[in-house]
Design a protein around this motif. Structure first.
Motif, mmCIF file in Angstrom:
data_model
loop_
_atom_site.group_PDB
_atom_site.id
_atom_site.type_symbol
_atom_site.label_atom_id
_atom_site.label_comp_id
_atom_site.label_asym_id
_atom_site.label_seq_id
_atom_site.Cartn_x
_atom_site.Cartn_y
_atom_site.Cartn_z
ATOM 1 N N LYS A 176 0.811 -1.281 -0.016
ATOM 2 C CA LYS A 176 0.008 -0.084 0.007
ATOM 3 C C LYS A 176 0.766 1.255 -0.149
ATOM 4 O O LYS A 176 1.955 1.251 0.664
ATOM 5 C CB LYS A 176 -1.034 0.159 1.235
ATOM 6 N N ASN A 177 0.428 2.392 -0.737
ATOM 7 C CA ASN A 177 1.216 3.621 -0.788
ATOM 8 C C ASN A 177 0.215 4.847 -0.844
ATOM 9 O O ASN A 177 0.334 5.619 -1.557
ATOM 10 C CB ASN A 177 2.061 3.450 -2.110
ATOM 11 N N GLY A 178 -0.488 4.909 0.344
ATOM 12 C CA GLY A 178 -1.353 6.088 0.343
ATOM 13 C C GLY A 178 -2.545 5.770 -0.547
ATOM 14 O O GLY A 178 -3.190 4.733 -0.701
ATOM 15 N N SER A 179 -3.264 7.081 -0.884
ATOM 16 C CA SER A 179 -4.530 6.929 -1.710
ATOM 17 C C SER A 179 -4.288 8.126 -2.544
ATOM 18 O O SER A 179 -3.651 9.072 -2.463
ATOM 19 C CB SER A 179 -5.884 7.122 -0.717
ATOM 20 N N VAL A 180 -5.220 7.885 -3.552
ATOM 21 C CA VAL A 180 -5.401 9.070 -4.839
ATOM 22 C C VAL A 180 -6.352 10.009 -4.224
ATOM 23 O O VAL A 180 -6.956 9.900 -2.988
ATOM 24 C CB VAL A 180 -5.841 8.547 -6.017
ATOM 25 N N HIS A 181 -6.857 11.214 -4.846
ATOM 26 C CA HIS A 181 -7.629 12.206 -4.544
ATOM 27 C C HIS A 181 -9.128 11.769 -4.260
ATOM 28 O O HIS A 181 -9.732 12.414 -3.417
ATOM 29 C CB HIS A 181 -7.732 13.144 -5.758
ATOM 30 N N LYS A 215 -3.852 3.432 -3.260
ATOM 31 C CA LYS A 215 -2.944 3.277 -4.284
ATOM 32 C C LYS A 215 -1.961 2.285 -3.635
ATOM 33 O O LYS A 215 -1.407 1.984 -2.672
ATOM 34 C CB LYS A 215 -2.244 4.839 -4.227
ATOM 35 N N TYR A 216 -1.296 1.603 -4.592
ATOM 36 C CA TYR A 216 -0.105 0.567 -4.400
ATOM 37 C C TYR A 216 1.094 0.860 -5.080
ATOM 38 O O TYR A 216 0.898 1.621 -6.173
ATOM 39 C CB TYR A 216 -1.017 -0.851 -4.741
ATOM 40 N N VAL A 266 -3.560 2.163 -9.080
ATOM 41 C CA VAL A 266 -4.773 1.813 -8.580
ATOM 42 C C VAL A 266 -5.464 0.783 -8.969
ATOM 43 O O VAL A 266 -5.467 0.818 -10.356
ATOM 44 C CB VAL A 266 -5.552 3.246 -8.728
ATOM 45 N N ILE A 267 -6.309 -0.156 -8.126
ATOM 46 C CA ILE A 267 -6.899 -1.087 -8.797
ATOM 47 C C ILE A 267 -8.446 -0.434 -9.257
ATOM 48 O O ILE A 267 -8.935 0.128 -8.487
ATOM 49 C CB ILE A 267 -7.321 -2.357 -7.555
ATOM 50 N N ASN A 268 -8.859 -1.030 -10.612
ATOM 51 C CA ASN A 268 -9.857 -0.580 -11.118
ATOM 52 C C ASN A 268 -9.894 0.928 -11.240
ATOM 53 O O ASN A 268 -10.865 1.478 -10.538
ATOM 54 C CB ASN A 268 -11.232 -1.056 -10.385
ATOM 55 N N PRO A 269 -9.231 1.538 -11.778
ATOM 56 C CA PRO A 269 -8.859 2.966 -11.874
ATOM 57 C C PRO A 269 -10.328 3.696 -12.389
ATOM 58 O O PRO A 269 -10.692 3.176 -13.311
ATOM 59 C CB PRO A 269 -7.631 3.361 -12.687
#
Length: 243
Positions: free
Chosen positions: A20-25, A30-31, A41-44
């Motif tokens: 895991k590497n945080g999250s998007v807006h 985010k991975y 991102v899975i299923n962007p």
């Protein structure tokens, strides 16, 4: 404890060694792949911008349309477009490239065009020289309106033009101190011997939105101003090559 999603596979190298590497807006996790470093991102929600759209953006950058307008037309995100344009323009060389050896008597027309960055009292002049026969831009320099800039314009010309081209300019004194007197003629606009360079100035203002005198698309950073103008210079010459 919730199980991690089974879809955690790197889309680049197919490795399952991801963290895991945080999250998007929008809050999606985010991975990052530990094997190749790819972040994903899975299923962007937003799909990758296609090569076709990127080529369309490249062409739109040569027309009088703002970056906001390009984002609306191509339906790409504003942040992605900014990054894409910044990276593309950063690679643009700041030197004119002339394909093939010019033939016959070399005649050039030179002129300087006013522009500004951020505010109108921050003046930036675009110095241009074109080959009268081919209509191509053979010299370009962006700076102030001094003798030093006139010299930089002359120095930007290919060597064959510096050695043998005859130049027509307006009455701006800086040209007289730079161009060899025997190959220089000062003329007024009414004579028509600088019509081509005057028309080119108009083309710049018609197709580069940040050069329009009353515009919200003006440059806010000097470096961006340089890059956009040089991008148009190379695009303009490339269009003439295709004719």
């Amino acid at each position: 404890m919730c199980e991690e999603p089974s879809e955690r596979v790197c889309p680049t190298c197919s490795s399952e060694q991801v963290i895991k590497n945080g999250s998007v807006h929008n809050g999606k996790p985010k991975y990052q792949c530990k094997s190749c470093g790819r972040q994903f991102v899975i299923n962007p929600t937003n799909s990758p911008v296609s090569e076709e759209i990127q080529q369309l953006i490249d062409r739109l950058l040569l027309e009088r349309i703002s970056l906001r307008g390009i984002a609306r037309v191509t339906q790409v995100s504003w942040s992605w477009l900014q990054d894409y344009v910044n990276q593309k323009l950063a690679r643009i060389p700041r030197q004119v490239k002339i394909s093939g050896k010019p033939l016959g008597k070399l005649v050039i027309e030179c002129d300087e065009m006013w522009s500004f960055v951020e505010r109108k009292n921050n003046q930036v002049y675009i110095w241009l020289a074109i080959d009268r026969n081919s209509r191509k831009i053979v010299g370009c320099y962006i700076g102030d309106r001094t003798r030093k800039s006139a010299y930089k314009l002359w120095a930007s010309l290919p060597e064959i033009y510096q050695q043998s081209a005859f130049a027509y300019t307006d009455f701006w004194q800086a040209y007289r101190t730079v161009i060899p007197p025997k190959r220089h003629r000062v003329v007024g606009k009414e004579i028509g011997l600088t019509n081509h360079i005057e028309r080119l100035n108009n083309t710049f203002r018609q197709r580069v939105s940040r050069l329009v005198r009353e515009s919200l698309s003006f440059s806010k950073k000097l470096n961006n101003h340089y890059r956009a103008i040089w991008y148009f210079v190379h695009g303009y010459n490339a269009e003439l090559d295709r004719i």
